[in-house]
Design a protein around this motif. Structure first.
Motif, PDB file in Angstrom:
ATOM      1  N   ILE A  63     -19.605 -12.827  19.726  1.00  0.00           N
ATOM      2  CA  ILE A  63     -19.167 -11.632  19.007  1.00  0.00           C
ATOM      3  C   ILE A  63     -17.643 -11.635  18.982  1.00  0.00           C
ATOM      4  N   LEU A  64     -17.081 -11.706  17.781  1.00  0.00           N
ATOM      5  CA  LEU A  64     -15.634 -11.768  17.605  1.00  0.00           C
ATOM      6  C   LEU A  64     -15.150 -10.484  16.946  1.00  0.00           C
ATOM      7  N   PRO A  65     -14.128  -9.838  17.481  1.00  0.00           N
ATOM      8  CA  PRO A  65     -13.709  -8.534  16.964  1.00  0.00           C
ATOM      9  C   PRO A  65     -13.199  -8.555  15.534  1.00  0.00           C
ATOM     10  N   ASP A  66     -12.600  -9.672  15.112  1.00  0.00           N
ATOM     11  CA  ASP A  66     -11.983  -9.711  13.781  1.00  0.00           C
ATOM     12  C   ASP A  66     -12.622 -10.739  12.855  1.00  0.00           C
ATOM     13  N   ALA A  67     -13.787 -11.260  13.225  1.00  0.00           N
ATOM     14  CA  ALA A  67     -14.439 -12.270  12.389  1.00  0.00           C
ATOM     15  C   ALA A  67     -15.942 -12.116  12.479  1.00  0.00           C
ATOM     16  N   GLN A  68     -16.638 -12.697  11.507  1.00  0.00           N
ATOM     17  CA  GLN A  68     -18.086 -12.684  11.477  1.00  0.00           C
ATOM     18  C   GLN A  68     -18.581 -14.119  11.629  1.00  0.00           C
ATOM     19  N   VAL A  69     -19.474 -14.333  12.574  1.00  0.00           N
ATOM     20  CA  VAL A  69     -20.028 -15.664  12.790  1.00  0.00           C
ATOM     21  C   VAL A  69     -21.137 -15.921  11.778  1.00  0.00           C
ATOM     22  N   CYS A 116     -21.890 -32.306  24.923  1.00  0.00           N
ATOM     23  CA  CYS A 116     -22.617 -31.415  24.018  1.00  0.00           C
ATOM     24  C   CYS A 116     -21.645 -30.945  22.950  1.00  0.00           C
ATOM     25  N   ASN A 117     -21.996 -31.157  21.698  1.00  0.00           N
ATOM     26  CA  ASN A 117     -21.133 -30.818  20.570  1.00  0.00           C
ATOM     27  C   ASN A 117     -21.634 -29.523  19.916  1.00  0.00           C
ATOM     28  N   VAL A 118     -20.805 -28.484  19.952  1.00  0.00           N
ATOM     29  CA  VAL A 118     -21.175 -27.177  19.404  1.00  0.00           C
ATOM     30  C   VAL A 118     -20.216 -26.826  18.276  1.00  0.00           C
ATOM     31  N   THR A 119     -20.755 -26.362  17.159  1.00  0.00           N
ATOM     32  CA  THR A 119     -19.931 -25.925  16.037  1.00  0.00           C
ATOM     33  C   THR A 119     -20.232 -24.467  15.716  1.00  0.00           C
ATOM     34  N   VAL A 120     -19.180 -23.664  15.737  1.00  0.00           N
ATOM     35  CA  VAL A 120     -19.281 -22.255  15.354  1.00  0.00           C
ATOM     36  C   VAL A 120     -18.609 -22.106  13.993  1.00  0.00           C
ATOM     37  N   THR A 121     -19.343 -21.575  13.024  1.00  0.00           N
ATOM     38  CA  THR A 121     -18.793 -21.345  11.690  1.00  0.00           C
ATOM     39  C   THR A 121     -18.602 -19.848  11.500  1.00  0.00           C
ATOM     40  N   LEU A 122     -17.391 -19.457  11.055  1.00  0.00           N
ATOM     41  CA  LEU A 122     -17.093 -18.033  10.942  1.00  0.00           C
ATOM     42  C   LEU A 122     -16.273 -17.737   9.703  1.00  0.00           C
ATOM     43  N   THR A 123     -16.104 -16.462   9.405  1.00  0.00           N
ATOM     44  CA  THR A 123     -15.310 -16.018   8.264  1.00  0.00           C
ATOM     45  C   THR A 123     -14.651 -14.690   8.615  1.00  0.00           C
ATOM     46  N   HIS A 124     -13.694 -14.279   7.785  1.00  0.00           N
ATOM     47  CA  HIS A 124     -12.949 -13.037   8.035  1.00  0.00           C
ATOM     48  C   HIS A 124     -13.094 -12.089   6.849  1.00  0.00           C
ATOM     49  N   GLY A 125     -14.078 -11.230   6.902  1.00  0.00           N
ATOM     50  CA  GLY A 125     -14.224 -10.153   5.925  1.00  0.00           C
ATOM     51  C   GLY A 125     -14.027 -10.589   4.492  1.00  0.00           C
ATOM     52  N   THR A 126     -13.023 -10.008   3.845  1.00  0.00           N
ATOM     53  CA  THR A 126     -12.766 -10.282   2.432  1.00  0.00           C
ATOM     54  C   THR A 126     -11.946 -11.543   2.209  1.00  0.00           C
ATOM     55  N   ALA A 127     -11.621 -12.265   3.278  1.00  0.00           N
ATOM     56  CA  ALA A 127     -10.774 -13.451   3.133  1.00  0.00           C
ATOM     57  C   ALA A 127     -11.468 -14.572   2.380  1.00  0.00           C
ATOM     58  N   ASN A 128     -12.801 -14.568   2.373  1.00  0.00           N
ATOM     59  CA  ASN A 128     -13.565 -15.615   1.706  1.00  0.00           C
ATOM     60  C   ASN A 128     -13.220 -16.999   2.259  1.00  0.00           C
ATOM     61  N   ASP A 129     -12.968 -17.061   3.588  1.00  0.00           N
ATOM     62  CA  ASP A 129     -12.659 -18.343   4.216  1.00  0.00           C
ATOM     63  C   ASP A 129     -13.868 -18.831   5.016  1.00  0.00           C
ATOM     64  N   THR A 130     -13.896 -20.120   5.262  1.00  0.00           N
ATOM     65  CA  THR A 130     -14.923 -20.722   6.113  1.00  0.00           C
ATOM     66  C   THR A 130     -14.204 -21.512   7.185  1.00  0.00           C
ATOM     67  N   VAL A 131     -14.305 -21.029   8.410  1.00  0.00           N
ATOM     68  CA  VAL A 131     -13.568 -21.614   9.524  1.00  0.00           C
ATOM     69  C   VAL A 131     -14.554 -22.285  10.477  1.00  0.00           C
ATOM     70  N   MET A 155      -2.807 -18.636   5.571  1.00  0.00           N
ATOM     71  CA  MET A 155      -1.520 -18.681   6.268  1.00  0.00           C
ATOM     72  C   MET A 155      -1.637 -17.954   7.603  1.00  0.00           C
ATOM     73  N   LEU A 156      -2.302 -16.808   7.591  1.00  0.00           N
ATOM     74  CA  LEU A 156      -2.501 -16.052   8.822  1.00  0.00           C
ATOM     75  C   LEU A 156      -3.378 -16.824   9.803  1.00  0.00           C
ATOM     76  N   ASN A 157      -4.390 -17.505   9.273  1.00  0.00           N
ATOM     77  CA  ASN A 157      -5.243 -18.329  10.137  1.00  0.00           C
ATOM     78  C   ASN A 157      -4.422 -19.383  10.869  1.00  0.00           C
ATOM     79  N   LEU A 158      -3.569 -20.096  10.117  1.00  0.00           N
ATOM     80  CA  LEU A 158      -2.742 -21.125  10.737  1.00  0.00           C
ATOM     81  C   LEU A 158      -1.747 -20.509  11.701  1.00  0.00           C
ATOM     82  N   ALA A 159      -1.186 -19.386  11.334  1.00  0.00           N
ATOM     83  CA  ALA A 159      -0.130 -18.771  12.135  1.00  0.00           C
ATOM     84  C   ALA A 159      -0.608 -18.447  13.541  1.00  0.00           C
ATOM     85  N   TRP A 160      -1.711 -17.683  13.641  1.00  0.00           N
ATOM     86  CA  TRP A 160      -2.215 -17.348  14.981  1.00  0.00           C
ATOM     87  C   TRP A 160      -3.665 -16.866  15.023  1.00  0.00           C
TER      88      TRP A 160
END
Length: 539
Positions: free
Chosen positions: A26-32, A62-77, A152-157
């Motif tokens: 559970i991430l406060p600023d992202a959706q898994v 053990c290799n684990v991949t978590v895929t997430l996004t940030h609301g309206t950002a339409n990103d795939t992290v 840019m925000l993703n890369l920044a921090w």
């Protein structure tokens, strides 16, 4: 390198069962969006991966991949976590950073996992769902030509914190307990990410190893493109052999200042202490492949401008120039194609200007005028300062939280002038009132002759992460960093790196032997601020 499983079995038959059924964090600023896992047995690495030692043993994890996004950002992290078997885990977590315009690399997990760390990296969404190389910079521009501020925000921090939280969740589930200590390890962009983590999320990591950090990327990006603009506007491309001749001359001029002639420049203030005039090489003949060329006054003027750094027609200096003794090939590369010289710009610098600053994928940067460059430089500062600048990086809360920050920088860094880090350190020391107060939690070491993150002729730090762990977990702050390398003639060079602001001074014996240099005493009080941007190169 793709972290994919081999078909070989291993000595850990319970790994497959353990490496399954993870619950989404559970991430406060992202959706898994998803979490997947699979065991990797006896992964054999390619023979040559940049930055990694050769002949590494096979990996099992053990290799684990978590895929997430940030609301309206339409990103795939994507966040990838590599978990060594429980029998091999050292109880620690190590997050790893990226470089250039990339937020992270999969191969950065190899050494930590072999050392017993649970480790992770994130692409920050910059691969656009694994469709591009983030170094191209294409991720920085939306389809409508606007700046992609979310990435840019993703890369920044933002991606750093997401990765830390997701990784700690996965580690806790896999091992049945949290990591005892959490560490950051990154160089270049990864070094800057380490400083951003300290400033923005001061409790995420107990210790941060941030090497050759790209602080103030809004300046570094256009500054690393300056040599291409200079050659275009001065009307001449300089062949590599001529650049090499200038590099050799700089080393010959500045080398003796530390008391030993060993082809290593040890003074981090060479811009103040060593005066090199490029015009002294005009008329010198240089062997270039199968021909001989004579150095021209124009080539000397170009070299002078590269060493001086970007400066406006009014004489205002915008950023540092190439570090004395560093190779020119990093940011001033040229090569011959069909007997014609062409520029070879530093890819991240080109991507930064192309997609973040001007946002014109078709712009011909080989014809950029000085006026266009200075306008782009101002735009870069305006765009990048709030995301990737050094000014927002206040690490006082990290200090209060008990964190330890360890940095080292090569004095022959060809991409990021060492002075930028040293000035940042001085600012922190000024705010705390002394070097000694700063060194309670923040230490910087200088590596003579070492290039960006690695390479060069100088001794490379050998166990920086071990030193950081010892500092964090046992309170033993490093006074020096052991370093070593093999010279071109096969000799082993061993030397302890000095804690800034100390400088190495030659004592006696062979310069390549440990103990031949000592670190001079640091000033007890803060010295008056020096302007390392000042023009010292004679034009």
């Amino acid at each position: 390198m793709a972290l994919t499983p081999s078909l070989l079995w291993s000595a850990f038959p319970g790994l497959a069962l353990q490496c399954s059924n993870f619950t989404p964090p559970i991430l406060p600023d992202a959706q898994v969006l998803s979490i997947t896992s699979h065991p990797v047995y006896n992964l054999t690495l390619p023979l040559a991966i940049p930055g990694l030692p050769t002949n590494l043993p096979p990996l099992t994890f053990c290799n684990v991949t978590v895929t997430l996004t940030h609301g309206t950002a339409n990103d795939t992290v994507f966040v990838t976590v590599a978990l060594p078997p429980r029998e091999r885990w050292n109880g620690r977590y190590q997050a790893t950073g990226g470089g250039g315009l990339a937020a992270g690399y999969d191969h950065s997990l190899v050494v930590p996992v072999l050392s017993g760390f649970a480790a992770s990296f994130t692409d920050g969404g910059l691969t656009l769902n694994h469709t591009i190389d983030p170094q191209s910079g294409e991720w920085g521009m939306n389809n409508d030509g606007t700046l992609n501020r979310d990435l840019m925000l993703n890369l920044a921090w933002r991606s750093i914190h997401d990765m830390a939280l997701a990784s700690k969740h996965v580690i806790h589930e896999f091992y049945g307990k949290p990591a005892n200590y959490s560490y950051w390890n990154g160089c270049s962009q990864g070094g800057r990410q380490g400083y951003a983590a300290a400033a923005k999320y001061p409790t995420d990591f107990d210790g941060i190893l941030a090497m050759a950090p790209g602080l103030s990327m809004e300046y570094i990006g256009p500054a690393d493109f300056w040599p291409v603009v200079v050659m275009a506007n001065e009307g001449q491309l300089v062949p590599p052999c001529v650049f090499d001749a200038f590099q050799r001359a700089i080393v010959e001029t500045c080398d003796p200042l530390d008391g030993a002639v060993d082809e290593l420049l040890s003074d981090y203030d060479l811009l103040l202490s060593c005066h090199f005039d490029p015009q002294t090489l005009v008329g010198t003949k240089v062997g270039c492949e199968d021909t001989e060329t004579m150095i021209t006054a124009t080539q000397a003027r170009i070299v002078g401008k590269i060493l001086d750094g970007p400066r406006t027609p009014e004489g205002n200096k915008l950023w540092y120039g190439l570090a004395p003794g560093a190779t020119f090939s990093g940011i001033a590369g040229t090569r011959s194609i069909n007997k014609a010289l062409v520029p070879v710009p530093f890819v991240p610098a080109l991507g930064w200007l192309k997609y973040m600053v001007l946002r014109d994928a078709n712009y011909d940067f080989t014809k950029m005028s000085y006026a266009e460059y200075f306008e782009a430089f101002n735009t870069s500062v305006t765009i990048g300062a709030s995301f990737l600048g050094a000014d927002p990086l206040n690490i006082s809360a990290f200090h209060s939280a008990g964190g330890k920050l360890l940095s080292w920088v090569g004095l022959a860094d060809e991409y990021i002038p060492p002075s930028s880090l040293l000035n940042y350190h001085d600012q922190i020391a000024t705010s705390l009132g002394s070097y000694s107060a700063t060194h309670e939690f923040y230490r910087v070491f200088t590596a003579p002759g070492v290039g960006h993150c690695q390479g060069g002729n100088g001794p490379q730090p050998l166990n920086a992460m071990t030193a950081l762990v010892d500092w964090v977990e046992h309170g033993r702050a490093p006074e020096t960093l052991p370093a070593g390398t093999n010279s071109a003639n096969g000799k082993v060079i061993s030397r302890d790196l000095c804690l800034y602001p100390k400088k190495p001074v030659y004592l006696e014996g062979r310069a390549d032997e440990e103990g031949s240099f000592a670190c001079e005493e640091a000033p007890t009080e803060l010295e008056p601020s020096v302007d390392r941007c000042a023009m010292i190169i004679m034009m």
